[in-house]
Design a protein around this motif. Structure first.
Motif, short mmCIF file in Angstrom:
data_model
loop_
_atom_site.label_atom_id
_atom_site.label_comp_id
_atom_site.label_asym_id
_atom_site.label_seq_id
_atom_site.Cartn_x
_atom_site.Cartn_y
_atom_site.Cartn_z
N GLY A 115 0.81 -1.21 0.00
CA GLY A 115 0.00 0.00 0.00
C GLY A 115 0.84 1.25 0.00
N PRO A 116 0.19 2.40 0.13
CA PRO A 116 0.92 3.67 0.17
C PRO A 116 1.90 3.69 1.33
N SER A 117 3.03 4.32 1.11
CA SER A 117 4.06 4.30 2.14
C SER A 117 4.46 5.71 2.59
N SER A 118 3.64 6.69 2.27
CA SER A 118 4.01 8.07 2.59
C SER A 118 4.13 8.29 4.08
N ASP A 119 3.43 7.52 4.89
CA ASP A 119 3.49 7.70 6.34
C ASP A 119 4.85 7.35 6.91
N VAL A 120 5.63 6.56 6.22
CA VAL A 120 6.93 6.14 6.76
C VAL A 120 8.09 6.53 5.87
N GLY A 121 7.87 7.36 4.89
CA GLY A 121 8.94 7.92 4.09
C GLY A 121 9.66 6.94 3.18
N PHE A 122 9.00 5.88 2.76
CA PHE A 122 9.67 4.87 1.94
C PHE A 122 10.24 5.43 0.65
N GLU A 123 9.41 6.09 -0.12
CA GLU A 123 9.86 6.59 -1.43
C GLU A 123 11.07 7.50 -1.28
N GLU A 124 11.01 8.35 -0.28
CA GLU A 124 12.08 9.30 -0.04
C GLU A 124 13.37 8.61 0.40
N LEU A 125 13.24 7.62 1.30
CA LEU A 125 14.42 6.87 1.72
C LEU A 125 15.03 6.10 0.56
N ALA A 126 14.18 5.49 -0.24
CA ALA A 126 14.67 4.72 -1.39
C ALA A 126 15.42 5.61 -2.37
N ALA A 127 14.98 6.86 -2.47
CA ALA A 127 15.62 7.80 -3.38
C ALA A 127 16.85 8.46 -2.75
N GLY A 128 17.10 8.16 -1.47
CA GLY A 128 18.24 8.75 -0.78
C GLY A 128 18.01 10.17 -0.31
N ASP A 129 16.77 10.62 -0.32
CA ASP A 129 16.43 11.98 0.12
C ASP A 129 15.99 11.94 1.58
N ASN A 130 16.95 11.98 2.46
CA ASN A 130 16.69 11.81 3.88
C ASN A 130 15.89 12.95 4.49
N LEU A 131 16.14 14.18 4.07
CA LEU A 131 15.36 15.31 4.59
C LEU A 131 13.90 15.20 4.20
N ALA A 132 13.64 14.81 2.95
CA ALA A 132 12.26 14.62 2.51
C ALA A 132 11.62 13.45 3.25
N ALA A 133 12.39 12.41 3.53
CA ALA A 133 11.87 11.27 4.28
C ALA A 133 11.43 11.71 5.67
N ILE A 134 12.26 12.49 6.32
CA ILE A 134 11.90 12.98 7.66
C ILE A 134 10.63 13.84 7.59
N SER A 135 10.53 14.69 6.60
CA SER A 135 9.31 15.51 6.44
C SER A 135 8.08 14.63 6.24
N ALA A 136 8.20 13.63 5.39
CA ALA A 136 7.07 12.73 5.13
C ALA A 136 6.69 11.95 6.39
N ILE A 137 7.69 11.48 7.11
CA ILE A 137 7.42 10.70 8.33
C ILE A 137 6.73 11.58 9.37
N GLU A 138 7.24 12.78 9.56
CA GLU A 138 6.67 13.67 10.57
C GLU A 138 5.29 14.17 10.19
N ALA A 139 5.00 14.25 8.89
CA ALA A 139 3.69 14.71 8.44
C ALA A 139 2.69 13.55 8.34
N GLY A 140 3.16 12.33 8.46
CA GLY A 140 2.31 11.15 8.31
C GLY A 140 1.28 11.01 9.40
N SER A 141 0.33 10.11 9.16
CA SER A 141 -0.77 9.93 10.10
C SER A 141 -0.55 8.80 11.10
N LEU A 142 0.54 8.05 10.96
CA LEU A 142 0.79 6.97 11.92
C LEU A 142 1.18 7.55 13.27
N PRO A 143 0.86 6.83 14.35
CA PRO A 143 1.25 7.31 15.67
C PRO A 143 2.77 7.45 15.77
N ALA A 144 3.21 8.38 16.60
CA ALA A 144 4.65 8.61 16.77
C ALA A 144 5.36 7.37 17.29
#
Length: 126
Positions: free
Chosen positions: A24-53
């Motif tokens: 399924g969609p992985s925006s809550d855990v920054g998968f796409e961003e991590l896979a692309a090596g964009d760590n800052l974007a991954a952190i933004s996606a993770i922090e903006a996600g809807s999963l509990p901290a």
């Protein structure tokens, strides 16, 4: 909590870090961003996600992104939180392996302790 979580499988030794995804969609855990090596974007996606901290996949991926950026203490805190969790979760890797969340977090801590987050390789299978 769904067992179809995303986490980063941290491979020991000189092997790569295998970034993984769910069906399924992985925006809550920054998968796409991590896979692309964009760590800052991954952190933004993770922090903006809807999963509990406290979600283990979220914490592990956040820890990976922080470690890649050189924030080893921040990464250590994320991994340690997963290790201390009384609940255990099986997280699916991109290669189809199911790995205990605590095992992944301990691998992350070990990589930090050995200074092996430098020169990582990010692989994505999905």
């Amino acid at each position: 909590m769904s067992t179809f979580m995303t986490a980063a499988l941290l491979v020991l030794g000189s092997g790569p870090i295998e970034v993984v995804a769910t069906a399924g969609p992985s925006s809550d855990v920054g998968f796409e961003e991590l896979a692309a090596g964009d760590n800052l974007a991954a952190i933004s996606a993770i922090e903006a996600g809807s999963l509990p901290a406290s979600d283990p996949a979220r914490l592990i991926n956040h820890g990976v992104a922080l470690a890649r950026l050189g924030d080893h203490e921040g990464a250590r805190e994320k991994f340690a939180e997963v290790v201390a969790d009384s609940d255990r979760y099986r997280l699916e890797t991109g290669s189809g392996k199911w790995v205990d969340s605590r095992v992944l977090a301990r691998r992350g801590l070990s990589l930090i302790d050995r200074g092996e987050f430098e020169g990582y390789a990010a692989l994505a299978s999905r």
